[in-house]
Design an enzyme around this catalytic site. Structure first.
Site, PDB file in Angstrom:
ATOM      1  N   ASP A  80      32.605 -36.545  20.730  1.00  0.00           N
ATOM      2  CA  ASP A  80      33.885 -37.256  20.795  1.00  0.00           C
ATOM      3  C   ASP A  80      34.148 -38.073  19.533  1.00  0.00           C
ATOM      4  O   ASP A  80      35.258 -38.562  19.312  1.00  0.00           O
ATOM      5  CB  ASP A  80      33.989 -38.127  22.043  1.00  0.00           C
ATOM      6  CG  ASP A  80      32.911 -39.200  22.153  1.00  0.00           C
ATOM      7  OD1 ASP A  80      32.376 -39.620  21.115  1.00  0.00           O
ATOM      8  OD2 ASP A  80      32.609 -39.608  23.293  1.00  0.00           O
ATOM      9  N   ASP A 109      22.380 -26.737  19.203  1.00  0.00           N
ATOM     10  CA  ASP A 109      21.465 -27.551  19.988  1.00  0.00           C
ATOM     11  C   ASP A 109      20.946 -28.708  19.137  1.00  0.00           C
ATOM     12  O   ASP A 109      20.477 -28.517  18.009  1.00  0.00           O
ATOM     13  CB  ASP A 109      20.298 -26.684  20.475  1.00  0.00           C
ATOM     14  CG  ASP A 109      19.306 -27.462  21.297  1.00  0.00           C
ATOM     15  OD1 ASP A 109      18.366 -28.018  20.715  1.00  0.00           O
ATOM     16  OD2 ASP A 109      19.501 -27.548  22.525  1.00  0.00           O
ATOM     17  N   PRO A 167      18.163 -28.188  33.668  1.00  0.00           N
ATOM     18  CA  PRO A 167      16.959 -27.749  32.950  1.00  0.00           C
ATOM     19  C   PRO A 167      17.240 -27.289  31.529  1.00  0.00           C
ATOM     20  O   PRO A 167      16.382 -27.408  30.653  1.00  0.00           O
ATOM     21  CB  PRO A 167      16.447 -26.584  33.816  1.00  0.00           C
ATOM     22  CG  PRO A 167      17.036 -26.817  35.182  1.00  0.00           C
ATOM     23  CD  PRO A 167      18.363 -27.466  34.939  1.00  0.00           C
ATOM     24  N   ASP A 213      23.652 -40.160  21.779  1.00  0.00           N
ATOM     25  CA  ASP A 213      24.965 -40.269  22.437  1.00  0.00           C
ATOM     26  C   ASP A 213      25.020 -39.232  23.547  1.00  0.00           C
ATOM     27  O   ASP A 213      25.951 -38.435  23.661  1.00  0.00           O
ATOM     28  CB  ASP A 213      26.094 -40.060  21.427  1.00  0.00           C
ATOM     29  CG  ASP A 213      27.421 -40.614  21.936  1.00  0.00           C
ATOM     30  OD1 ASP A 213      27.485 -40.985  23.121  1.00  0.00           O
ATOM     31  OD2 ASP A 213      28.382 -40.664  21.157  1.00  0.00           O
TER      32      ASP A 213
END
Length: 286
Positions: free
Chosen positions: A87, A139, A167, A160
């Protein structure tokens, strides 16, 4: 036409219910369901797979705390990485520190960035257009791992994001990744981790606290207030060196030297006061 109420889960048997003032904006990305809701109490807020992330009315409470509690304890932060943070609000706050030369935002989902820049632009406030901010899509663990392999060290690592029951994301709070964070810190570096709600998630908070204590030489807690998250919210500033004492005068001096003004939540007195925990939380974390 009356809109369906919005239910924001806090625990398996507890939720905040809000009246919607307009139809939601919904985006289905490759990773998750993104919703931007309109409410009277919180203004616009966004959710990921139904879980509340940030709202216009109180986002400054979490993002000012996440950024400035850590950045002002560091004598001269230059490099920062935000894990999650699509964001843009944590990057927005870090940009207020003129000495920070580089901010990496490691966000999994590009649709979060595009959706919120369009529908909640006040969160980023143009942060992604600033040349000091680099957006890394993918990732967060892989992004940090690659940077670490390249010899990068960070003064600040901001989580954040929170520990999830999914999982697929559990690795972002396991011991291996926390050890990578510790190894990626420069001298005096701080990893700032969100433990979560000590009232609604006490067992999860305690487990993460103990995990951090096993990895880092110092772990200092702050208890802040975030209405969207149900009230009390715990943060942990983690370092690889013993904690160095700091007082309100030094924090104020750093604010003035860095030209930071107009904060709505953070101040030096609150910084120090947030470290005082009520007895039931001391017992939980004993």
């Amino acid at each position: 036409m009356k809109q369906a109420p919005i239910s924001l889960p806090l625990a398996p048997d507890v939720a905040i219910q809000l009246d919607a003032t307009a139809p939601p904006i919904e985006v289905r990305s490759a990773f998750q369901r993104i919703s931007v809701d309109h409410t009277a109490a919180f203004g616009r807020l966004y959710r990921l797979d139904g879980d509340a992330m940030a709202a216009e009315a109180d986002e400054f409470m979490i993002h000012e705390s996440l950024a400035h509690l850590a950045a002002l304890e560091h004598p001269s932060p230059r490099r920062a990485i935000v894990l999650g943070g699509g964001d843009g609000a944590s990057a927005r706050e870090l940009l207020k520190h003129p000495g920070i030369e580089r901010i990496v935002v490691a966000e999994l989902d590009p649709a979060v960035v595009s959706t919120l820049c369009e529908h909640m632009p006040a969160l980023a406030a143009g942060a992604f257009d600033n040349p000091r901010v680099e957006l890394h899509i993918g990732d967060a663990a892989e992004s940090l791992g690659q940077l670490h392999t390249q010899g990068e060290a960070f003064d600040l690592i901001l989580f954040d994001l929170t520990e999830t029951d999914d999982p697929a994301c559990a690795h972002l709070h396991d011991e291996a990744f926390l050890a990578l964070c510790a190894a990626s810190l420069g001298p005096a570096g701080i990893a700032h981790v969100q433990l979560g709600s000590p009232f609604y998630q006490p067992a999860k908070v305690r487990r993460l606290w103990l995990r951090l204590r096993r990895i880092f030489a110092s772990v200092r807690l702050s208890l802040i207030n975030v209405p969207l998250y149900g009230g009390p919210w715990l943060l942990a500033r983690c370092g690889t060196q013993p904690a160095v004492g700091i007082d309100a005068d030094l924090l104020q001096q750093r604010l003035e030297e860095r030209g930071i003004r107009g904060l709505r939540y953070y101040n030096p007195a609150l910084h120090l006061a947030s470290e005082a925990l009520p007895n039931h939380l001391r017992d939980l974390l004993a």
